[in-house]
Scaffold this active site. Structure first.
Site, mmCIF file in Angstrom:
data_model
loop_
_atom_site.group_PDB
_atom_site.id
_atom_site.type_symbol
_atom_site.label_atom_id
_atom_site.label_comp_id
_atom_site.label_asym_id
_atom_site.label_seq_id
_atom_site.Cartn_x
_atom_site.Cartn_y
_atom_site.Cartn_z
ATOM 1 C CB ILE A 69 3.689 -0.867 2.915
ATOM 2 C CG1 ILE A 69 4.116 -2.305 2.633
ATOM 3 C CG2 ILE A 69 4.843 -0.095 3.539
ATOM 4 C CD1 ILE A 69 5.127 -2.430 1.500
ATOM 5 C CG PHE A 73 3.822 -7.105 3.040
ATOM 6 C CD1 PHE A 73 4.605 -6.126 2.444
ATOM 7 C CD2 PHE A 73 4.448 -8.255 3.489
ATOM 8 C CE1 PHE A 73 5.975 -6.294 2.292
ATOM 9 C CE2 PHE A 73 5.813 -8.443 3.350
ATOM 10 C CZ PHE A 73 6.585 -7.459 2.742
ATOM 11 C CB CYS A 74 0.972 -5.294 -1.879
ATOM 12 S SG CYS A 74 -0.795 -5.025 -1.550
ATOM 13 C CB THR A 75 1.955 -0.371 -2.456
ATOM 14 O OG1 THR A 75 3.063 -0.885 -3.161
ATOM 15 C CG2 THR A 75 2.143 1.115 -2.187
#
Length: 295
Positions: A210, A181-183
């Site tokens: 996210i 996951f990331c932004t």
């Protein structure tokens, strides 16, 4: 709140950047939008903010191009314009990994939607009974603002470090389901493809990152806020600007408590870099990363 903020990316082959770049810049300026658009042969990455009708007009025009018809957008609101200028930049990659063999436009790794991920985390396992490992693909200062419970964090200083770090820890993930996951999804998309390529077959990317998770299910299983690359610094799980700031001198995370320190001068220094020795060491880093979005 009167300003609409959007984040979006798409991996798609672009061979007309020389004409696309000025056209997008002219369109954004005409609509009084601010933010950053990155263009590379592998695709587009954008963070923009402006009036609702202007954002709508821009997206309508962009999606008229068949390459961007299915562009998915994450949206949040703010009282003020979080960007100071409008940039359209050309880069070698829209997110730098330095792995030319990873080509998301040729096919992405499987994704998991936020609602399904929440269900897995609620249960402590995926639908096939495997333990779920959350893998944060962001840089260390972003992770410090907030991340998922018990997420693996390798304290990356740049995304191009990711392949070597994962290859060295490959055995740690055997028999587990990995959710990168990331932004906003762009880094974890490349990360998931790479992990599949080295044999970690039960790897998924969090669709929309996210920000999409916050939008769909809120902050369940997440601690803190989400760092964003604009002057809001971070968003809470209800997608409102948080009290967290970033020091423009040393990029350290500055909490609300830190901001009450006499060593904190907004836009100049924070308690982490207030001493002369620290200040001189970080002077070269004073050009903040806010001008270039990452997702």
């Amino acid at each position: 709140m009167s300003i609409v903020n959007i984040a979006a990316y798409k991996f798609v082959t672009l061979d007309d950047i020389a004409t696309l770049r000025p056209a997008l810049l002219e369109r954004c300026q005409a609509l009084d939008l601010k933010g950053t658009i990155l263009l590379a042969p592998e695709g587009i990455n954008l963070f923009l903010a402006g009036a609702s009708e202007s954002i709508g007009a821009f997206l309508t025009g962009l999606r008229a191009d068949a390459r961007f018809t299915d562009l998915e957008v994450k949206e949040s609101l703010s009282d003020d314009q979080p960007f100071r200028r409008m940039l359209v930049r050309q880069k070698k990659e829209i997110i730098t990994m330095k792995m030319p063999v990873i080509k998301p436009a040729d096919g992405r790794a499987p994704g998991v939607d936020p609602a399904t991920l929440k269900r897995w985390l609620d249960a402590g396992q995926d639908d096939e009974g495997r333990p779920v490992v959350m893998l944060d693909t962001r840089n260390d200062f972003e992770v410090d603002v907030g991340t998922f419970d018990n997420a693996v964090d390798y304290r990356l200083t740049k995304f191009s470090e990711f392949p070597d770090v994962i290859a060295a820890h490959r055995a740690d993930f055997e028999g587990k389901t990995i959710v990168s996951f990331c932004t906003g999804g762009i880094r974890c998309e490349k990360a998931a493809i790479y992990m599949r390529d080295i044999g970690l077959e039960h790897t998924y990317q969090l669709d929309g990152g996210i920000l999409k998770y916050f939008e769909d299910v809120g902050g369940a299983h997440y601690q803190g806020d989400c760092f964003v690359f604009d002057y809001r610094t971070a968003l809470t799980p209800d997608l409102a600007p948080s009290t967290t700031k970033q020091c423009f001198a040393c990029r350290a995370v500055v909490t609300a408590e830190d901001q009450r320190s006499p060593d904190y001068v907004e836009g100049q220094q924070c308690p982490a870099c207030a001493t002369p020795a620290d200040a001189s060491a970080t002077e070269a880093a004073s050009a903040t990363s806010l001008a270039a979005p990452s997702a």
